[in-house]
Motif scaffolding. Structure first.
Motif, PDB file in Angstrom:
ATOM      1  N   HIS A  18      49.007  54.967  73.659  1.00 57.85           N
ATOM      2  CA  HIS A  18      49.184  55.357  72.256  1.00 57.85           C
ATOM      3  C   HIS A  18      48.877  54.166  71.360  1.00 57.85           C
ATOM      4  O   HIS A  18      49.525  53.118  71.478  1.00 57.85           O
ATOM      5  CB  HIS A  18      50.615  55.839  72.014  1.00 57.85           C
ATOM      6  CG  HIS A  18      50.944  57.085  72.777  1.00 57.85           C
ATOM      7  ND1 HIS A  18      51.315  57.066  74.104  1.00 57.85           N
ATOM      8  CD2 HIS A  18      50.923  58.378  72.402  1.00 57.85           C
ATOM      9  CE1 HIS A  18      51.525  58.310  74.506  1.00 57.85           C
ATOM     10  NE2 HIS A  18      51.292  59.127  73.499  1.00 57.85           N
ATOM     11  N   VAL A  19      47.880  54.322  70.492  1.00 55.18           N
ATOM     12  CA  VAL A  19      47.489  53.236  69.595  1.00 55.18           C
ATOM     13  C   VAL A  19      47.640  53.669  68.148  1.00 55.18           C
ATOM     14  O   VAL A  19      47.548  54.851  67.815  1.00 55.18           O
ATOM     15  CB  VAL A  19      46.045  52.748  69.869  1.00 55.18           C
ATOM     16  CG1 VAL A  19      45.921  52.156  71.258  1.00 55.18           C
ATOM     17  CG2 VAL A  19      45.033  53.843  69.688  1.00 55.18           C
ATOM     18  N   ALA A  20      47.883  52.675  67.293  1.00 53.57           N
ATOM     19  CA  ALA A  20      48.115  52.931  65.874  1.00 53.57           C
ATOM     20  C   ALA A  20      47.743  51.681  65.093  1.00 53.57           C
ATOM     21  O   ALA A  20      47.648  50.583  65.660  1.00 53.57           O
ATOM     22  CB  ALA A  20      49.586  53.284  65.639  1.00 53.57           C
ATOM     23  N   PRO A  21      47.547  51.813  63.786  1.00 53.58           N
ATOM     24  CA  PRO A  21      47.329  50.620  62.963  1.00 53.58           C
ATOM     25  C   PRO A  21      48.618  49.804  62.913  1.00 53.58           C
ATOM     26  O   PRO A  21      49.706  50.308  63.240  1.00 53.58           O
ATOM     27  CB  PRO A  21      46.969  51.195  61.595  1.00 53.58           C
ATOM     28  CG  PRO A  21      47.592  52.541  61.577  1.00 53.58           C
ATOM     29  CD  PRO A  21      47.556  53.034  62.991  1.00 53.58           C
ATOM     30  N   LEU A  22      48.526  48.567  62.496  1.00 56.61           N
ATOM     31  CA  LEU A  22      49.707  47.721  62.370  1.00 56.61           C
ATOM     32  C   LEU A  22      50.676  48.341  61.367  1.00 56.61           C
ATOM     33  O   LEU A  22      50.295  48.658  60.238  1.00 56.61           O
ATOM     34  CB  LEU A  22      49.319  46.313  61.915  1.00 56.61           C
ATOM     35  CG  LEU A  22      48.474  45.514  62.904  1.00 56.61           C
ATOM     36  CD1 LEU A  22      48.016  44.210  62.265  1.00 56.61           C
ATOM     37  CD2 LEU A  22      49.231  45.257  64.190  1.00 56.61           C
ATOM     38  N   SER A  23      51.910  48.497  61.777  1.00 56.96           N
ATOM     39  CA  SER A  23      52.889  49.161  60.914  1.00 56.96           C
ATOM     40  C   SER A  23      53.442  48.243  59.832  1.00 56.96           C
ATOM     41  O   SER A  23      53.982  48.718  58.835  1.00 56.96           O
ATOM     42  CB  SER A  23      54.040  49.707  61.756  1.00 56.96           C
ATOM     43  OG  SER A  23      54.662  48.671  62.488  1.00 56.96           O
ATOM     44  N   ASN A  24      53.285  46.932  59.989  1.00 59.61           N
ATOM     45  CA  ASN A  24      53.823  46.001  59.002  1.00 59.61           C
ATOM     46  C   ASN A  24      52.779  45.528  57.997  1.00 59.61           C
ATOM     47  O   ASN A  24      53.037  44.620  57.214  1.00 59.61           O
ATOM     48  CB  ASN A  24      54.458  44.793  59.696  1.00 59.61           C
ATOM     49  CG  ASN A  24      53.439  43.971  60.468  1.00 59.61           C
ATOM     50  OD1 ASN A  24      52.367  44.456  60.833  1.00 59.61           O
ATOM     51  ND2 ASN A  24      53.779  42.730  60.736  1.00 59.61           N
TER      52      ASN A  24
END
Length: 112
Positions: free
Chosen positions: A86-92
């Motif tokens: 599962h990959v996602a953009p940086l949340s911070n």
């Protein structure tokens, strides 16, 4: 002979719009990087997938940083594994588009 695959679940979207998760099956070969898998998706399945990388800088550019299973990683050094990832953009960081987050410090940006 069964082809081994990695199933990439990618959180995508743009600022102000609801995020969506899309799933892609990528052929798995031991030693491939996560960036290799993302580039394969862009080349073979979905050219609209937005990713950032600049590997001409000897994998020291920090452009491809994303989240894998909630942990920040460099896509160019993280290895693909069989099964689900599962990959996602940086949340911070501020979202730009799909897996691209704003990485430049505010005072170093040309445009704001």
């Amino acid at each position: 002979m069964t082809t081994k695959t990695t199933r990439l679940h990618i959180r995508r979207g743009t600022p102000g719009a609801p995020a969506r998760t899309e799933t892609f099956d990528v052929p798995f070969t031991p030693g491939q990087s996560l960036l290799d898998g993302l580039r394969w998706i862009r080349t073979k399945l979905d050219p609209s997938l937005a990713i950032r990388f600049s590997c001409i800088n000897a994998n020291a550019c920090k452009e491809c940083m994303i989240e894998l299973e909630g942990k920040a990683v460099y896509a160019c050094t993280q290895r693909l594994k069989e099964g689900d990832m599962h990959v996602a953009p940086l949340s911070n960081k501020a979202l730009v588009h799909d897996l691209i987050s704003e990485i430049a410090p505010r005072d170093e940006r040309l445009l704001d």
